[in-house]
Design a protein around this motif. Sequence first.
Motif, PDB file in Angstrom:
ATOM      1  N   THR A  45       0.862  -1.185   0.000  1.00 24.94           N
ATOM      2  CA  THR A  45       0.000   0.000   0.000  1.00 24.94           C
ATOM      3  C   THR A  45       0.896   1.233   0.000  1.00 24.94           C
ATOM      4  O   THR A  45       1.764   1.373   0.867  1.00 24.94           O
ATOM      5  N   GLY A  47       1.205   5.532  -0.351  1.00 21.61           N
ATOM      6  CA  GLY A  47       0.539   6.829  -0.289  1.00 21.61           C
ATOM      7  C   GLY A  47       0.967   7.662  -1.481  1.00 21.61           C
ATOM      8  O   GLY A  47       2.149   7.894  -1.697  1.00 21.61           O
ATOM      9  N   GLN A 211      -8.536   5.472  -4.268  1.00 20.59           N
ATOM     10  CA  GLN A 211      -7.411   4.585  -4.476  1.00 20.59           C
ATOM     11  C   GLN A 211      -7.472   3.914  -5.843  1.00 20.59           C
ATOM     12  O   GLN A 211      -8.518   3.904  -6.506  1.00 20.59           O
ATOM     13  N   ARG A 239      -3.079   4.683  -2.547  1.00 16.77           N
ATOM     14  CA  ARG A 239      -4.086   5.512  -1.876  1.00 16.77           C
ATOM     15  C   ARG A 239      -3.796   6.972  -2.182  1.00 16.77           C
ATOM     16  O   ARG A 239      -2.679   7.457  -1.961  1.00 16.77           O
ATOM     17  N   GLU A 250       0.392   7.965   8.303  1.00 12.48           N
ATOM     18  CA  GLU A 250       0.079   6.633   7.785  1.00 12.48           C
ATOM     19  C   GLU A 250       1.344   5.781   7.657  1.00 12.48           C
ATOM     20  O   GLU A 250       1.338   4.579   7.922  1.00 12.48           O
ATOM     21  N   VAL A 256       0.585   2.756   5.296  1.00 12.39           N
ATOM     22  CA  VAL A 256       1.188   2.664   3.970  1.00 12.39           C
ATOM     23  C   VAL A 256       2.638   2.243   4.143  1.00 12.39           C
ATOM     24  O   VAL A 256       3.248   2.454   5.198  1.00 12.39           O
TER      25      VAL A 256
END
Length: 522
Positions: A45, A47, A211, A239, A250, A256
């Motif tokens: 994941t 950012g 996302q 995201r 995050e 992330v």
Amino acid sequence: MPISAHLVPRRTVLAGAAATAAVAALSACGSSEGGSGGASGGTLTAGFDNEPVTLDPALSSAISSDRNVLNLFFDSLLRERRDGSFEPALATKWTVKETEITFELRKGVKFHDGTPFDAEAVVLNLKRISDPATRSTKAAALASVTEVKAVDAHTVTLTLKAADPLLLTQLAHEPGMIASPTALAKGAEKFGRRPVGTGPFTFRLWRSKVQLTGERNTSYWARTEQGEALPFLDKVILRFVTEAKVLRAELSTGGVHLVRALPPEEYEQLADDARITIKDEGVRRSYYASLNVTKGPFRNPQVRAAFAMAVERSAIGKAAAGGDFDIAPSFATSKDWFYDDSVAPPPYDPEKARATLARAGLHGKVPITLVARRRAPDPTVAELLQSQLTEAGFAPKVEVLEFQTQLERMQNHDFDAAILVIDIPRLDPSLSFDPYFASDGPSNWSGLEDPALDALLDKGLSTDDRALRKRAYADVQRRILENNYWVFLHQAKSPLIRSEKLTGVGLDVDGQWRLERARIGA
């Protein structure tokens, strides 16, 4: 040792590539942060602060960020290492004979929708970019190509007007990314939202402002040198988060694993966190103010000169980037071969700026509109500029906009001055200057139509001679600054920031992610 385009003429690189490029396995492009140990799989994941407008490589315009996403779904004909040499991708071999380049294509590759990758697909893609009806932002990259022909199912020949020292570089980036002909037939708008390439990940979902998700391409052609199937990750989630403080939080909490960019005041807070790795890979975020010369006050060269003299670059850099920035006269970094320390902007002098406005017949406060993106530190830069410009006799109004709105305003020349940023360095100065300053450049925000500047840009592309090219691009920078078309601000450091659990992140020549070898550890 690979042949470097920085050490020998580009035609020599092309000829040498024909003898060395027929390797089946794809080695890592650019640098790779961390090793490739640990279990395969996992979900990455990231950012991401810059949601694309389109995922069609032929139409993308945000060069500094879009390729991070495009690299997930597309392969180019070849790849370029950070030293300037090339390696195979969809083409396994290439040869050059004067004004002809022949590519031998990789066999057995299919697009994500099952369409076979072949010579006809390459021909269609390259012709689509060159077709004026496409309105491709990459058309200028293929301007030297007069004919694209499929010799057989796995051989393509390009005929050129003249030798083009930058064509292979172009084909290693967006102009050489090959899309599925079947998917393209459904229309550019639909394709831009549901991309279909041959890349390491297949498109799954795009929720605007939320996302974008890609999943492992289980039929991907590339393998490691040890024969392991790529990619390693099961899924990549991007995201879309524009607030830097949220991205930093995050990352620190594990929400992330990777961020595209953070301003120094945010990433410095992570410096003592053993769970986070921060490494300067030499990428810089070059901030600038583009001035609209098509209408309004900045049609007048004296008003542009006054703007340039009103700006105190170091103060803006300190406020926006702490101590982690460089000052340079243009997009050139101090380590670039085309850097010239004799090129310099006008010195900070608000009193002279006021006098210059008076000579232009403008007394009192000169109203201008300054647009900036709603993402740190851009509003801070805009506020500081507003203060400095006010002191020099302007009456600036700042508008902070969402990215897509700002991009539309820029494309329509609906602004007076705009704060923007690109990632540098790029491997060749033509990739830094041509898109923004050529009269037909896709990112010619200022609306420039300067034949003398066009001629200098053409001169920089007309030869392989490094010394001649350096003089040409020094003159390009000098003309931009003498006419104050743009005001270059500061170059903020942009390190690679990732969770220590994430390894194997590769970087393109100009710092964009390659994630086919990335892994998430325990």
